[in-house]
Design an enzyme around this catalytic site. Sequence first.
Site, PDB file in Angstrom:
ATOM      1  CE  LYS A  15      -3.776  -5.156  -3.034  1.00 25.25           C
ATOM      2  NZ  LYS A  15      -2.469  -5.034  -3.735  1.00 25.25           N
TER       3      LYS A  15
ATOM      4  CB  SER B 182      -3.195  -2.481  -6.594  1.00 24.43           C
ATOM      5  OG  SER B 182      -2.411  -3.479  -5.965  1.00 24.43           O
TER       6      SER B 182
ATOM      7  CB  SER C 270       0.684  -3.157  -5.554  1.00 21.51           C
ATOM      8  OG  SER C 270       0.173  -3.083  -6.855  1.00 21.51           O
TER       9      SER C 270
END
Lengths: 111, 481
Positions: free
Chosen positions: B76, B151, B175
């Site tokens: 990420k 996310s 997330s």
Amino acid sequence: MPAIKVNEQLVKHVAMLAKLNLSSNEVAKFEVYMKQILGYVESLDKVNTADVEPLFSPIMDVENFYMEEKGSEFTSHEDVVKAFEQTASILRNAPKREEGQYKIKAIIEEQ
Amino acid sequence: MLKNNDIYSLHKMLKCKKVSSLELTQEALKTLKTVEDNAFITVTEDLAIDEATKADRLLAENHCHSFLHGIPYSLKDLFITENIRTTAGSKYLLNYIPPYQGQIAHQLKKSHAVLLGKVGCDEFGMGSTNKNTPFGHIVNPVNKEFSTGGSSGGSAASVGTGACAFSMGTDTGGSIRLPANFCGLTALKPSYGRISRYGQIAYGSSLDQASPIAKTAMDIACILEEITGHDDRDASQVPLKPLKLVEELEKINVAWLKNKTIGIDYSFLDQCNPLVKKALENAIKKMKGHGINLKEIALPHLQYSVAVYYLIATSEASANLARYDGLHFGHQTNFDQPTLEQTYTFSRSEGLHEEVKKRIMLGTFALSSGFSDQFFTKAAKVRRLIADDFLKAFKDCDFIFSPVCVSTAFPLKSMEQFEKDSLKEYMNDLYTIPVNLAGLPALALPFEFAENSMPTGFQLIGKQFRDDDLLRMGVCWQKLS
């Protein structure tokens, strides 16, 4: 908690504290947003917290766990600042630099 | 190969030379270029080829350094990678090249896993839809008309499409678990303090935790072997030894779960939509059928979680994001501003997206003079009551069963509802947030497909620092499936 009056003035004041420059469209949008969220969090008023200690960091059970795993008492380690030598690579990301330093607007005017 | 095999099987194939790391890496690069899901922000193709070649050379000499050796993965874009652009999904950091290596990138490099690139997310991890980013929507690997959830949407998409075998995401309020749930994958939000956050771009510092996502619980155990362990550069990390579990899990008998007790607050099920409720009821039925004890528990303060979280997380975010000042790194306004103050405000206002600004505003307000006791401290007190609910419940059970989200993945065309109504978006986090507030570990497990052909799943919440028991449970459960 007493109801908070969210209006344009409050939004602009908070934006000033947050170092944000909002467009008039954003001010209007954020006013609606803050009214909605602050209205929603009023639900916390219903919870009696008179003798409750605030919880700021959620590590709760560590003492017992640590003793079980390591057989020794838990002590959190110190946050020690260490020197970082590669200043050139840090400065590489600076939007403006001069002679190995950050270049910023003058804060104190020359007399 | 990557789409249909988990890390554990790929590791075996690599070890007996049935496949090479270079072959896997080339397949991954081909997939990520063809799927058009917008998952990757930066692809590190040359580096990946180099790392795969090196991994193969070591394997040829019979040096296999870990279960991740030679396995392609993504990170990420909230994880700092030395000399590789790290954007946090933000225009503000569009050209930011970190001068140092974060701990996750460091450990994975040491394990000889192969980094394919950096994947997208809601800006600074703030969102559950992946719509809050200037890089554009990431689409669901199961059906492109649906969202991955956020996310860590890029992490889920890259694993789901087979563009890599695993990804490291983060979880501040759900997330990693929401995208895993929406994309039919397995993910762990570890206990707070379990994994070093050195080099993890901060959102809410008392909530953030680096979190792996992959296909199976066994895969998660393979990843944890490499990313756990003491790092004195993160003062909030508890100095525990690395979690080495794979050898034990290889031999685990499903009978392990027979004397375990799972607590359920049945009121949670009623708040889910019919598709999700049906799946959860089926999961419960299956648990009963396999001799797992189920016990009704009550978690009365969890209903306040969203209110507590959005005061605490935004307060912490407002402080953490104060570092984006337009002077040291990242975006600086092009206007030749007359004052330093205006350089700050214009740079921040131009570089940060709307959702991030909203959260900074809310947090700044909650911490501002005259209001901090009323909002921030009050929220922290209710947070204590939420954590106490869990401690009490865990006296009667080993794990807690909970939905991840009230619905299956959001259709992309329904995103407008969240644009207009932030609270509606925030309410999606109702069941994931409490875990972060209490610092507990939680394992999101995929279950069956719903009638709309989208994945469903649930989460099991564990006692603090009992991430190992969650993985034992997860591996046994997936052996039953």
